[in-house]
Structures are given as C-alpha cells and as structure tokens.
Design an enzyme around this catalytic site. Structure first.
Site, mmCIF file in Angstrom:
data_model
loop_
_atom_site.group_PDB
_atom_site.id
_atom_site.type_symbol
_atom_site.label_atom_id
_atom_site.label_comp_id
_atom_site.label_asym_id
_atom_site.label_seq_id
_atom_site.Cartn_x
_atom_site.Cartn_y
_atom_site.Cartn_z
ATOM 1 N N CYS A 120 0.844 -1.196 0.000
ATOM 2 C CA CYS A 120 0.000 0.000 0.000
ATOM 3 C C CYS A 120 0.881 1.249 0.000
ATOM 4 O O CYS A 120 1.773 1.389 0.842
ATOM 5 C CB CYS A 120 -0.901 -0.027 1.227
ATOM 6 S SG CYS A 120 -1.669 1.556 1.629
ATOM 7 N N GLU A 121 0.648 2.141 -0.930
ATOM 8 C CA GLU A 121 1.509 3.320 -1.031
ATOM 9 C C GLU A 121 1.247 4.344 0.075
ATOM 10 O O GLU A 121 2.041 5.258 0.264
ATOM 11 C CB GLU A 121 1.340 3.991 -2.392
ATOM 12 C CG GLU A 121 0.010 4.661 -2.633
ATOM 13 C CD GLU A 121 -0.041 5.361 -3.987
ATOM 14 O OE1 GLU A 121 -0.796 6.348 -4.094
ATOM 15 O OE2 GLU A 121 0.653 4.941 -4.918
ATOM 16 N N HIS A 122 0.155 4.195 0.814
ATOM 17 C CA HIS A 122 -0.166 5.162 1.857
ATOM 18 C C HIS A 122 0.552 4.851 3.179
ATOM 19 O O HIS A 122 0.959 5.773 3.895
ATOM 20 C CB HIS A 122 -1.676 5.199 2.099
ATOM 21 C CG HIS A 122 -2.453 5.547 0.871
ATOM 22 N ND1 HIS A 122 -3.579 4.857 0.463
ATOM 23 C CD2 HIS A 122 -2.245 6.499 -0.074
ATOM 24 C CE1 HIS A 122 -4.043 5.386 -0.662
ATOM 25 N NE2 HIS A 122 -3.255 6.376 -1.002
ATOM 26 N N HIS A 123 0.692 3.558 3.509
ATOM 27 C CA HIS A 123 1.326 3.177 4.772
ATOM 28 C C HIS A 123 2.546 2.277 4.581
ATOM 29 O O HIS A 123 3.213 1.928 5.554
ATOM 30 C CB HIS A 123 0.319 2.443 5.672
ATOM 31 C CG HIS A 123 -0.888 3.246 6.017
ATOM 32 N ND1 HIS A 123 -2.069 3.190 5.289
ATOM 33 C CD2 HIS A 123 -1.110 4.157 7.014
ATOM 34 C CE1 HIS A 123 -2.960 4.006 5.809
ATOM 35 N NE2 HIS A 123 -2.404 4.607 6.859
ATOM 36 N N GLN A 161 -5.016 -0.524 -4.704
ATOM 37 C CA GLN A 161 -5.707 -1.636 -5.363
ATOM 38 C C GLN A 161 -6.467 -1.151 -6.591
ATOM 39 O O GLN A 161 -6.521 -1.841 -7.617
ATOM 40 C CB GLN A 161 -6.655 -2.321 -4.379
ATOM 41 C CG GLN A 161 -7.330 -3.560 -4.969
ATOM 42 C CD GLN A 161 -8.086 -4.366 -3.943
ATOM 43 O OE1 GLN A 161 -7.739 -4.350 -2.761
ATOM 44 N NE2 GLN A 161 -9.117 -5.059 -4.360
ATOM 45 N N HIS A 189 -5.984 -5.947 3.188
ATOM 46 C CA HIS A 189 -5.014 -4.874 3.400
ATOM 47 C C HIS A 189 -4.594 -4.852 4.863
ATOM 48 O O HIS A 189 -5.424 -4.623 5.758
ATOM 49 C CB HIS A 189 -5.631 -3.520 3.031
ATOM 50 C CG HIS A 189 -5.904 -3.365 1.564
ATOM 51 N ND1 HIS A 189 -5.221 -2.452 0.782
ATOM 52 C CD2 HIS A 189 -6.771 -3.999 0.743
ATOM 53 C CE1 HIS A 189 -5.664 -2.533 -0.464
ATOM 54 N NE2 HIS A 189 -6.601 -3.464 -0.505
ATOM 55 N N CYS A 191 -2.936 -2.616 6.253
ATOM 56 C CA CYS A 191 -3.095 -1.257 6.784
ATOM 57 C C CYS A 191 -4.486 -1.072 7.397
ATOM 58 O O CYS A 191 -4.704 -0.123 8.157
ATOM 59 C CB CYS A 191 -2.845 -0.208 5.696
ATOM 60 S SG CYS A 191 -3.982 -0.297 4.306
#
Length: 231
Positions: A120-123, A161, A189, A191
C-alpha cells in the site's frame, strides 16, 4: 507468427533486458557487502537502488520509534528490512508473448485466482489476495502464464488496489487489442487489519471492465460468474 512485447521494470528500479544475472555474492553500489550473511544478500546493482542507504534509513527509522537495535535479534533487522522492501519493489522484465488466433477463438479466456502481493503506497504495509484476469480475443491470443506475470509486474511497486486493477486491464487493451478485457482483485489490506480500524478478515474487491465486457451485459455476467465473484 509469435510476437513479444517487452516491459521494463517500473521506475525507479529500471531493469535492462540485457542485464546480467546477479553475482553469487551480491555487493552494494559501493562494492561492499552490507551484512555478514552473504547467503541472505540480494543483488543491489539495479539503477536507483542503494541498499546501504536504505539500511541506514531503516536503522534511523526504528531508533526514532524507540526500538533498540543493539541485541542479537535486532542487530541485522535494518539490513533485512532494506532487502525485504527491495525485493517487494523488484519487477522482473516481462515479455508478453502473443500468438495468431488462427482458430478464431472468440469466447472468454480467464485466469482465475492468481495470487499477488504488493505494498500500500499510503502506509507501506503489504496487501495481498487473488486476481482474476480475462479477455475476449481478437486477432491474437496471449500466453496464459503472461496474465499472471502481468499482475506480478504492476504489483512490484507501491500501489493502490484501484490503480493496480486498472493498469492490468488498460495494458491488455492497449497491447493485445482484445474485444474486451476484465480484471477483478480481491485483497486483504494489513493497513486496515493490523492498525486503525483493525477490521480483521475484511477484504476489498475492485474491478475494471473494458470493451465488450463492459458494454455487453451477458459477457459481463459470464466474466463475473467464471471468476466466482457476485455480479
């Protein structure tokens, strides 16, 4: 006649098709081993990859969170952490082999339950699951293993995703010219399951349908039914 489309590795870690195999004992960009376990090292000579810098950053990151790195179990953790993320972001060069559709096959081709993992690019936490990828052939058909390789290729980078789903479908349409293409991803996920709401067991489903699989209700229903996903 067989045709091959070459995909290079995603930025920033671009891989040349002619890149040699990794040496038996990989070295860092500076030419020195990172830790004392050569059996655990991975090659770090890809452009844009600096495992020594990643190791130092990982050590600083863990220390800033109060993790003590001076005991045996954690002493090499920054190096292991750097290698782990380098592996997750390492896309192998991919050749999409296509063949003439000499038999005029015009029904759905579907590869179901392809395992995948990405970050996941956010976390920067992993998410993983199953991909279902299919298309309605036009003049050419694709080697079946390449559907799984295509998912693997786009997964080897920080992702969402939604984007991953669309990238696979868009690439099939752009480079194979099928009458339709469809992709469904089902993923868990970490995250969302390990932090925050901690919704253990929750899965996320995304889909991208193009061409006839989007426009024709019967083709769309067939795709979802064969993929085992409720329409």
């Amino acid at each position: 006649m067989t045709q091959e489309l070459l995909l290079n590795a995603p930025e920033p870690a671009q891989v040349s098709p002619a890149m040699p195999m990794p040496p038996t004992t990989p070295k860092s960009a500076a030419g020195t081993a990172i830790v004392s376990r050569p059996d655990l090292l991975i090659a770090s000579d890809r452009p844009g990859v600096d495992l020594e810098a990643a190791q130092r950053a990982a050590a600083d990151f863990l220390a800033a969170l109060g993790v003590e790195l001076d005991r045996d179990g954690l002493r090499e953790t920054p190096a292991r952490m750097a290698r782990a993320y380098a592996e997750l972001f390492d896309a192998r060069p991919l050749r999409l082999t296509t063949f003439p559709n000499t038999e005029g096959y015009d029904e759905l081709v579907l590869a179901r339950a392809i395992p995948f993992r990405t970050v996941c690019e956010h976390h920067l936490l992993p998410f993983s699951g199953l991909a279902h990828v299919g298309y309605l052939p036009g003049d050419r058909i694709l080697g079946l293993s390449k559907l799984a390789r295509l998912v693997e290729y786009f997964a080897a980078r920080p992702q969402t995703q939604e984007r991953l789903t669309k990238q696979v479908a868009d690439y099939l349409v752009a480079h194979l010219s099928p009458r339709g293409a469809g992709v469904v991803l089902q993923a868990e996920h970490t995250c969302m399951t390990l932090r925050g709401v901690r919704a253990v067991g929750a899965t996320t489903v995304t889909s991208a349908l193009l061409g006839a699989l989007r426009a024709d209700a019967r083709s769309r229903a067939e795709f979802f039914a064969l993929a085992g996903v409720p329409a």
